[in-house]
Design a protein around this motif. Sequence first.
Motif, short mmCIF file in Angstrom:
data_model
loop_
_atom_site.label_atom_id
_atom_site.label_comp_id
_atom_site.label_asym_id
_atom_site.label_seq_id
_atom_site.Cartn_x
_atom_site.Cartn_y
_atom_site.Cartn_z
N THR A 127 -11.46 -5.53 -13.88
CA THR A 127 -9.93 -4.99 -13.01
C THR A 127 -9.99 -3.63 -12.79
O THR A 127 -9.02 -3.22 -12.02
N PHE A 128 -10.54 -2.74 -13.24
CA PHE A 128 -10.36 -1.30 -13.55
C PHE A 128 -8.89 -0.89 -14.12
O PHE A 128 -8.71 0.30 -13.64
N PHE A 129 -8.42 -1.67 -14.78
CA PHE A 129 -7.23 -1.72 -15.29
C PHE A 129 -7.33 -0.73 -16.63
O PHE A 129 -7.31 -1.38 -17.81
N ALA A 130 -7.41 0.52 -16.59
CA ALA A 130 -7.82 1.44 -17.89
C ALA A 130 -7.62 3.09 -17.29
O ALA A 130 -7.60 3.09 -15.97
N PRO A 131 -7.52 3.81 -17.99
CA PRO A 131 -7.43 5.16 -17.65
C PRO A 131 -8.80 5.59 -16.91
O PRO A 131 -9.71 5.00 -17.30
N ASP A 148 -12.03 -6.76 -9.75
CA ASP A 148 -11.01 -7.75 -8.85
C ASP A 148 -9.63 -6.81 -8.17
O ASP A 148 -9.17 -5.85 -8.93
N ILE A 149 -9.46 -7.44 -7.24
CA ILE A 149 -8.06 -7.06 -6.53
C ILE A 149 -7.40 -8.37 -6.67
O ILE A 149 -7.69 -9.02 -5.69
N MET A 151 -4.03 -8.99 -6.11
CA MET A 151 -3.01 -8.81 -4.77
C MET A 151 -2.82 -7.33 -4.78
O MET A 151 -3.04 -6.68 -5.53
N PHE A 152 -2.72 -7.28 -3.40
CA PHE A 152 -2.49 -5.86 -2.81
C PHE A 152 -0.99 -5.39 -2.86
O PHE A 152 -0.64 -4.35 -3.13
N ASN A 153 -0.26 -6.36 -2.74
CA ASN A 153 1.42 -5.98 -3.16
C ASN A 153 1.60 -5.71 -4.32
O ASN A 153 1.47 -6.84 -5.11
N ASN A 154 2.42 -4.92 -4.59
CA ASN A 154 2.73 -4.56 -5.92
C ASN A 154 3.61 -5.48 -6.60
O ASN A 154 3.45 -5.83 -8.03
N GLN A 155 4.43 -6.05 -6.07
CA GLN A 155 5.69 -6.99 -6.52
C GLN A 155 4.99 -8.21 -6.83
O GLN A 155 5.28 -8.84 -7.91
N LEU A 156 4.26 -8.75 -5.89
CA LEU A 156 3.21 -9.91 -6.09
C LEU A 156 2.63 -9.74 -7.62
O LEU A 156 2.51 -10.59 -8.32
N HIS A 157 1.83 -8.52 -7.55
CA HIS A 157 1.10 -8.44 -8.75
C HIS A 157 1.82 -8.47 -10.24
O HIS A 157 1.59 -9.04 -11.01
N SER A 163 1.65 -6.98 -14.25
CA SER A 163 1.75 -5.58 -14.35
C SER A 163 1.74 -5.06 -12.96
O SER A 163 1.30 -5.78 -12.20
N ASN A 164 2.15 -3.93 -12.59
CA ASN A 164 1.63 -3.28 -11.31
C ASN A 164 0.27 -2.84 -11.40
O ASN A 164 -0.52 -2.89 -12.10
N ASN A 165 0.00 -2.61 -9.82
CA ASN A 165 -1.57 -2.54 -9.48
C ASN A 165 -1.90 -1.20 -9.02
O ASN A 165 -2.91 -1.05 -8.79
N LYS A 166 -0.89 -0.17 -9.69
CA LYS A 166 -1.06 1.03 -9.15
C LYS A 166 -2.38 1.82 -9.54
O LYS A 166 -3.51 2.45 -9.16
N ARG A 167 -2.90 1.70 -11.01
CA ARG A 167 -3.53 1.97 -11.61
C ARG A 167 -5.07 1.59 -11.03
O ARG A 167 -6.05 2.22 -11.17
N ILE A 168 -5.19 0.47 -10.88
CA ILE A 168 -6.27 -0.44 -10.24
C ILE A 168 -6.73 0.15 -8.85
O ILE A 168 -7.97 0.69 -8.62
#
Length: 265
Positions: A127-131, A148-149, A151-157, A163-168
Amino acid sequence: MHEKLEITKASEEETTGVVLRIERGSVYDGDGFRTVVFLKGCPLRCLWCSTPESQSHGIEYVKGTTYGQVMSVEDVMKEVRKDSCCYFHSGGGLTLSGGEILAQPIFTRSLLKAAWEECVNTAIETTFFAPWKVVSSILPYVDTAFVDIKMFNNQLHKKYVGSNNKRILENLLKTNELEENFRLIVRVPVIPGINDAQEELEGIGEFCAKLTHLEHVQLLPYHRLGTETYKKLDREYQLADILPPSSEHMSQCRKIVRKHVEKVI
């Protein structure tokens, strides 16, 4: 410039990680005949996760079943080498999956590097969910990155992934700065009633159009594999009422994303 993780050549083969399982002969996790190494540990909590036994970082003992074992890089490579002739003839190789492989960054990097040094094709599912320091340190040893993406909408994510999807999203955009010749394939699980609205799919398509390494986008239909594992773990599967999407619905979803990205499968 890549930031380097602190690890020495001499220690790499002895680096250990927690491996959930190794599957040989896969044809679904990259090109050709693949050996798929599933790692334990994931910081996300997707409500539809098909491998809930991979979420915990530690080894689990549940009702007579052991989930996970400690293995060194060399232990894993011994298994990978068993199918080396199949890689040559099919264009296959090693795929690292999870869990989230970036939750074990040193082990992941060392294992990918070991395979790369033996000319084994490498793919990752992440998911690229890392520094960014972690992401950028492994990509020089990656031939194909499936990212993986959800969701694009942060609130849905936040609601469905934990968690939020900003880092991804930021990490995906930062790959534009890299010169490595890796293939980037974005995967989107299509969950009916959750992330299949036109606005959501349009957002994903518009975002993916900005990725210079992108080869294509792959939409994956929701399934309920893994529900039996939830029962073994005494955990509730929270999306039990959602049915897999029809082929017609998947075709419509692809048409929406295809407005922005040429190749969508």
